[in-house]
Every structure is written in C-alpha cells, then in structure tokens.
Design a protein around this motif. Structure first.
Motif, mmCIF file in Angstrom:
data_model
loop_
_atom_site.group_PDB
_atom_site.id
_atom_site.type_symbol
_atom_site.label_atom_id
_atom_site.label_comp_id
_atom_site.label_asym_id
_atom_site.label_seq_id
_atom_site.Cartn_x
_atom_site.Cartn_y
_atom_site.Cartn_z
ATOM 1 N N GLU A 151 -34.936 19.851 -14.053
ATOM 2 C CA GLU A 151 -34.639 19.012 -13.056
ATOM 3 C C GLU A 151 -33.499 19.094 -13.123
ATOM 4 N N VAL A 152 -32.209 19.275 -13.968
ATOM 5 C CA VAL A 152 -30.978 19.115 -13.140
ATOM 6 C C VAL A 152 -30.495 20.692 -13.936
ATOM 7 N N GLY A 153 -31.286 21.689 -14.884
ATOM 8 C CA GLY A 153 -30.855 22.593 -15.276
ATOM 9 C C GLY A 153 -29.415 22.665 -15.555
ATOM 10 N N LEU A 154 -29.137 21.827 -16.477
ATOM 11 C CA LEU A 154 -27.518 21.702 -16.977
ATOM 12 C C LEU A 154 -27.195 23.448 -17.908
ATOM 13 N N GLY A 155 -26.149 22.781 -16.790
ATOM 14 C CA GLY A 155 -25.785 24.149 -17.306
ATOM 15 C C GLY A 155 -26.448 26.208 -16.751
ATOM 16 N N GLN A 156 -27.303 25.829 -16.320
ATOM 17 C CA GLN A 156 -27.980 26.717 -15.698
ATOM 18 C C GLN A 156 -28.497 26.479 -14.217
ATOM 19 N N ARG A 157 -28.471 25.437 -13.896
ATOM 20 C CA ARG A 157 -28.577 25.615 -12.159
ATOM 21 C C ARG A 157 -27.357 25.476 -11.351
ATOM 22 N N GLU A 158 -26.475 24.649 -12.867
ATOM 23 C CA GLU A 158 -25.102 24.589 -12.418
ATOM 24 C C GLU A 158 -24.340 24.205 -13.466
ATOM 25 N N PRO A 159 -23.115 24.451 -13.361
ATOM 26 C CA PRO A 159 -22.574 24.056 -14.656
ATOM 27 C C PRO A 159 -22.140 23.122 -15.183
ATOM 28 N N ILE A 160 -21.405 22.241 -16.631
ATOM 29 C CA ILE A 160 -22.257 21.273 -16.584
ATOM 30 C C ILE A 160 -20.652 20.313 -15.979
ATOM 31 N N SER A 161 -19.883 21.211 -16.018
ATOM 32 C CA SER A 161 -18.917 20.508 -15.474
ATOM 33 C C SER A 161 -18.898 19.593 -14.023
ATOM 34 N N VAL B 169 -23.597 7.397 -10.909
ATOM 35 C CA VAL B 169 -24.366 6.297 -11.830
ATOM 36 C C VAL B 169 -22.748 5.757 -12.182
ATOM 37 N N ASP B 170 -23.530 4.599 -12.992
ATOM 38 C CA ASP B 170 -22.384 4.624 -14.022
ATOM 39 C C ASP B 170 -22.400 4.729 -15.504
ATOM 40 N N GLY B 171 -23.235 5.491 -16.164
ATOM 41 C CA GLY B 171 -23.316 5.884 -17.357
ATOM 42 C C GLY B 171 -24.094 6.852 -17.266
ATOM 43 N N ILE B 172 -23.846 7.826 -18.506
ATOM 44 C CA ILE B 172 -24.590 8.841 -18.755
ATOM 45 C C ILE B 172 -25.208 8.575 -19.938
ATOM 46 N N VAL B 173 -26.145 9.300 -20.602
ATOM 47 C CA VAL B 173 -26.888 9.122 -21.541
ATOM 48 C C VAL B 173 -27.623 10.818 -21.746
ATOM 49 N N ALA B 174 -26.695 11.699 -22.731
ATOM 50 C CA ALA B 174 -27.591 13.100 -22.888
ATOM 51 C C ALA B 174 -28.182 13.355 -24.244
ATOM 52 N N ARG B 175 -29.376 14.025 -24.108
ATOM 53 C CA ARG B 175 -29.900 14.840 -25.660
ATOM 54 C C ARG B 175 -29.269 15.485 -25.121
ATOM 55 N N THR B 176 -29.193 16.634 -25.479
ATOM 56 C CA THR B 176 -28.563 17.937 -25.408
ATOM 57 C C THR B 176 -29.134 19.105 -26.752
ATOM 58 N N PHE B 177 -29.067 20.823 -26.785
ATOM 59 C CA PHE B 177 -29.364 21.132 -27.143
ATOM 60 C C PHE B 177 -28.126 21.932 -28.229
ATOM 61 N N HIS C 144 -24.121 20.796 -29.060
ATOM 62 C CA HIS C 144 -23.433 19.144 -29.335
ATOM 63 C C HIS C 144 -22.314 19.456 -27.696
ATOM 64 N N LYS C 145 -21.878 20.858 -27.586
ATOM 65 C CA LYS C 145 -20.929 21.135 -26.693
ATOM 66 C C LYS C 145 -20.992 20.861 -25.715
ATOM 67 N N SER C 146 -22.172 20.489 -24.937
ATOM 68 C CA SER C 146 -22.563 19.880 -24.097
ATOM 69 C C SER C 146 -22.582 18.603 -23.921
ATOM 70 N N VAL C 147 -22.853 18.102 -24.456
ATOM 71 C CA VAL C 147 -22.236 16.289 -24.328
ATOM 72 C C VAL C 147 -21.316 16.209 -24.570
ATOM 73 N N GLU C 148 -20.291 17.690 -25.075
ATOM 74 C CA GLU C 148 -18.685 16.957 -25.336
ATOM 75 C C GLU C 148 -18.209 17.410 -23.893
ATOM 76 N N LEU C 149 -18.959 18.725 -23.432
ATOM 77 C CA LEU C 149 -18.897 18.861 -21.944
ATOM 78 C C LEU C 149 -18.796 18.147 -20.930
ATOM 79 N N LEU C 150 -19.375 17.549 -21.094
ATOM 80 C CA LEU C 150 -20.154 15.754 -19.872
ATOM 81 C C LEU C 150 -19.254 15.791 -19.914
ATOM 82 N N ALA C 151 -18.622 14.457 -21.104
ATOM 83 C CA ALA C 151 -17.589 13.844 -21.681
ATOM 84 C C ALA C 151 -16.783 14.193 -20.910
ATOM 85 N N GLN C 152 -15.977 15.514 -20.902
ATOM 86 C CA GLN C 152 -14.454 15.508 -20.401
ATOM 87 C C GLN C 152 -14.494 16.009 -19.480
ATOM 88 N N HIS C 153 -15.598 15.815 -18.512
ATOM 89 C CA HIS C 153 -15.476 16.089 -16.935
ATOM 90 C C HIS C 153 -16.376 15.105 -16.307
#
Ligand code: CP
Ligand code: NVA
Length: 297
Positions: free
Chosen positions: A74-84, A94-102, A104-113
C-alpha cells in the motif's frame, strides 16, 4: 521521553529503560487505561509480523486509541513515493509511526522527516521493542538486571545487536557464541561492556542466568538459508547446552522459532522456557513505549 524516536536501544539511557520497565509493570496490572485516548498510530510493515503488529495494535486499543496497518504494497516506502514524503504526510494524520523495514536507513529517514515519534519495529540492524520487553521479562523472573549473565547463541543479528546494547546499559554481562563471520560488527563491539565473543556455545552458556537464541536466517536473508544452516549446525540450543547454564537459568527466544534449527524440539516447552511470557510482555512494553513517547506520562 515525549516526542522522542526509538530507533535503537542506544537512543535510551539506563534511567529511561528502568522507567519503561516500571511503567510496563504498572500497565500490566491495570490492563486498560485511556492514557492515549484519540491517538492514532500508523504501522508501516515491509516484512511479516505477528507479535509486533498485534501487540502495538492491541496496545493502542487498550489505551483508548487506535492503529492503522499499512503494508509495503500500500505505502511503497521509497518506491511509490520518497520516504521523506511519507513521513511528512503521515505526520499530518497520525500521532506516531511504528515501522518495520529491511534497511535501518529507512527508519532513520522516516524519523528525520517526521514531526511525530518514529518507533523501530525491527530493521536489519536492531529490534529495540523486542529487547525492551525482554528486559521486562528478565526483571520479572530474576528480580534484577545488574550483574546477570546473558548468553546469546547464534547469529549476531538485529535482536542480538539490541541485546548487546541493552546489556551494556543495564550492567549485565553479555556473551555471544557465533560461527566465524557471523559475530557482532566492530561498531557494536565498541559500545559493549563486559562482553565475551566466542565461537564456542558451551563457553557462552556456562553458568549463564539467561540463554537466548534467535533464528539463523532472518527475514530478508532467505537466499542464504542453506549456507546458514550449514554454518550454524553446531549452534542449536538443546537440553544439553541449557544444562551448562545456572540451575535456575531461563531460556528465551523472540519467536518466530525454526524448530529443529536453532532450537531442539521440545525446548519451548521445557520448564526453563519463558518464551510465551516473553511474547506476552511485548504487549505490556509496547504500551509503556507508547505512553512515554506519545503521551509523555
Ligand atoms: N518477535 C517478533 O518481533 O515477532 P514478529 O516478527 O511476529 O513481530
Ligand atoms: N532476527 C529475526 C527476528 C524476528 C522477530 C528476523 O529479523 O527475522
């Protein structure tokens, strides 16, 4: 801790971990309290999950909030659209995100933005939520953390990395037995304290308070499964290995388990196994994490 991200155990101090254990213990006694009424959590999962997904979803509902599950399709993290962009859009809903990613850079990018807390629900480098609830389980079973000996048998993977960091913070001895080429990375070893790295599972297990193992092939490494089965064939936790630990030692595994690989048949059912209490504690610790990061209380 309100507003903080939780990407790594290293994001926390020992005092914060102690406080999470205290809060989880309190919440375990009084299961349903509307501490996060009206809050919504997004669950973005690139990989499968039973415990992490269900425990976070149920935790939000028990706390008076709700959760929305979003698969990678559904989300296409980094594929359908940029993680940022995903991070900035979800921050408006929403008020918070839990992310399970392949990666670690992806969770870092999510947190950064994101302008809301981002929680690592397992990446290739760490599984902090698992290990925080493991600390709760160890504390419940042993009455303390400091000075305990934790022996991890197997692959120096995401769970092992978080466990190594947690042991260093909480004053526990960490021993890890892995075959050559599958041990902890240098950058983790630099953060370790009271650590023993050995190729010998018996040396690690001897006199331990906790014997811990995890799968030899983590999610995303399926192509290496055969090679890993060969490399780890002497690293199975069985009753013989467990008998080298202290008499009252506990056996832990984050699950899912590959019966007949990293664990001998019957180990989950042995009197020393606490794996289902361990799995239950995911729920109580997720609540504590959510209350602290989203609610601030
Ligand atoms: N232990 C754990 O994280 O389990 P799941 O992969 O089922 O979430
Ligand atoms: N190391 C395992 C843990 C699963 C909870 C994996 O990453 O697949």
């Amino acid at each position: 801790m309100k507003g903080k991200d939780l990407l790594s155990i290293a994001d926390l101090s020992s005092e914060e971990i102690q406080s999470l254990i205290t809060t989880a213990t309190r919440l375990k006694l009084g299961q349903r309290r509307p501490l996060l009424e009206g809050n919504i959590l997004a669950l973005i999962f690139e990989k499968p999950s039973l415990r992490t997904r269900v425990s976070f979803d149920v935790a939000m509902k028990h706390l008076g909030g709700d959760a929305i599950y979003l698969s990678q399709a559904e989300v296409g993290l980094g594929q359908r659209e940029p993680i940022s962009d995903v991070a900035r859009v979800l921050s408006r809903y929403v008020d918070g995100i839990v992310a399970r990613t392949f990666s670690h850079k992806s969770v870092e990018l999510l947190a950064q933005h994101a302008s809301i807390p981002v929680i690592n629900g397992l990446s290739d480098e760490e599984h902090p939520c698992q290990v925080l609830s493991d600390l709760l389980t160890i504390y419940e079973k042993k009455g303390r953390l400091e000075g305990l000996i934790v022996a991890y048998i197997g692959d120096a993977n995401n769970v092992a990395n978080s466990l190594l960091l947690a042991c260093a913070l909480m004053g526990m001895d960490f021993r890890i037995a892995s075959p050559k080429g599958y041990g902890p990375k240098e950058k983790l070893l630099n953060k370790a304290r009271n650590i023993l790295v050995t190729p010998d599972p018996k040396e690690a297990a001897k006199n331990a308070d906790v014997v811990y193992t995890d799968v030899w092939t983590s999610m995303g490494q399926e192509a290496e499964a055969e090679r890993r089965r060969a490399a780890f064939s002497n690293y199975q936790v069985d009753t013989k290995l467990l008998s080298l630990a202290k008499k009252d030692a506990i056996f832990m595994h984050p699950l899912p388990a590959h019966h007949g690989e990293e664990i001998a048949e019957g180990i989950l059912e042995s009197p020393q196994s606490v794996v289902f209490d361990q799995a239950e504690n995911r729920l109580h610790m997720q609540k504590a994490i959510l209350v602290k990061l989203l609610g601030g209380s």
